[in-house]
Each structure stands twice: as structure tokens, then as C-alpha cells.
Scaffold this motif. Structure first.
Motif, mmCIF file in Angstrom:
data_model
loop_
_atom_site.group_PDB
_atom_site.id
_atom_site.type_symbol
_atom_site.label_atom_id
_atom_site.label_comp_id
_atom_site.label_asym_id
_atom_site.label_seq_id
_atom_site.Cartn_x
_atom_site.Cartn_y
_atom_site.Cartn_z
ATOM 1 N N SER A 215 1.943 3.632 3.085
ATOM 2 C CA SER A 215 1.748 2.973 4.370
ATOM 3 C C SER A 215 3.091 2.764 5.057
ATOM 4 O O SER A 215 4.098 2.505 4.406
ATOM 5 C CB SER A 215 1.075 1.613 4.170
ATOM 6 N N PHE B 26 -1.075 -5.735 1.415
ATOM 7 C CA PHE B 26 -2.491 -5.449 1.602
ATOM 8 C C PHE B 26 -3.278 -6.075 0.457
ATOM 9 O O PHE B 26 -2.727 -6.344 -0.607
ATOM 10 C CB PHE B 26 -2.740 -3.932 1.541
ATOM 11 N N LYS C 262 -5.208 -5.697 -2.668
ATOM 12 C CA LYS C 262 -5.081 -4.623 -3.668
ATOM 13 C C LYS C 262 -6.331 -3.749 -3.720
ATOM 14 O O LYS C 262 -7.451 -4.241 -3.766
ATOM 15 C CB LYS C 262 -4.847 -5.212 -5.060
ATOM 16 N N ARG D 58 -5.095 -5.220 5.438
ATOM 17 C CA ARG D 58 -3.813 -5.897 5.524
ATOM 18 C C ARG D 58 -4.005 -7.399 5.326
ATOM 19 O O ARG D 58 -5.001 -7.975 5.773
ATOM 20 C CB ARG D 58 -3.152 -5.645 6.872
ATOM 21 N N LYS E 164 -7.616 -0.922 1.880
ATOM 22 C CA LYS E 164 -6.685 -0.924 3.012
ATOM 23 C C LYS E 164 -6.996 -2.072 3.972
ATOM 24 O O LYS E 164 -7.262 -1.868 5.146
ATOM 25 C CB LYS E 164 -6.750 0.408 3.753
ATOM 26 N N TRP F 74 0.871 -1.173 0.000
ATOM 27 C CA TRP F 74 0.000 0.000 0.000
ATOM 28 C C TRP F 74 0.906 1.219 0.000
ATOM 29 O O TRP F 74 1.627 1.463 0.962
ATOM 30 C CB TRP F 74 -0.909 0.009 1.220
#
Length: 99
Positions: free
Chosen positions: A12, A18, A20, A25, A23, A9
Motif C-alpha cells: 500500500s 489497516f 489486519k 484503513r 483492506k 498493508w
């Protein structure tokens, strides 16, 4: 290894991957499949509205990157300890919010 559904990300501070475009994880998806009340990859995929293949990728990624996940967890805990409750700005208990 190249993943279809996982990527870094941008921006981040996490080094882990992550899902795609969202957000989420990889560790979040993985953690939902283990522990005292584990869910199946299909259930997790439904919970997060992601393909079940993405959950399986997250499981594979996390099981092969345990050291990184542990290191990020420790760094987060260290950061929280460094800030401590005495460093968090809290309003006085008897103070009323602005109208």
C-alpha cells in the motif's frame, strides 16, 4: 505502540495502519465514530464485521497519529488536483458503449 488488530498493508502507498487481513484503513473505522452522525464503536464493529477492540485500537491509533493522517489526506488531494478533471479519460457523451 504494538497493536493486536492493526498493521501495515504490504504494497500500500498508505503509511497508516489497516485492520489486519483486510483492506480497511484504521482511519475508515475511526472516521465512522466522529462527525455529524457518529456511530458507537460497537456499531462500527458490527458495520464492518470486526471486533469492537479493533475499532477502539483504530480510534487510539488515529488520535495519536493525526499529523500522518492529515499529511496523507493532503497528498491525496494534491494528487487529485495534479490530475485534474481535464486529465481523466472520459468517453464522449454521444458515444455508445460497445455491444
Amino acid at each position: 505502540m504494538q497493536y493486536k488488530y492493526l498493521d501495515h498493508w504490504l504494497g500500500s502507498s498508505y503509511r497508516q495502519l489497516f485492520y489486519k487481513g483486510r483492506k480497511i484503513r484504521a482511519e475508515t473505522l475511526y472516521r465512522a465514530t466522529v462527525g455529524p452522525e457518529p456511530r458507537t464503536p460497537e456499531e462500527v464493529a458490527d458495520d464492518y464485521d470486526v471486533p469492537v477492540e479493533a475499532v477502539r485500537e483504530a480510534i487510539d491509533y488515529c488520535t495519536h497519529n493525526e499529523d500522518l493522517l492529515r499529511q496523507e489526506l493532503e497528498e491525496g488531494l494534491d494528487d487529485m488536483r495534479a490530475r485534474g478533471p481535464d486529465k481523466v479519460h472520459l468517453a464522449p457523451i454521444n458515444e455508445k458503449p460497445a455491444p
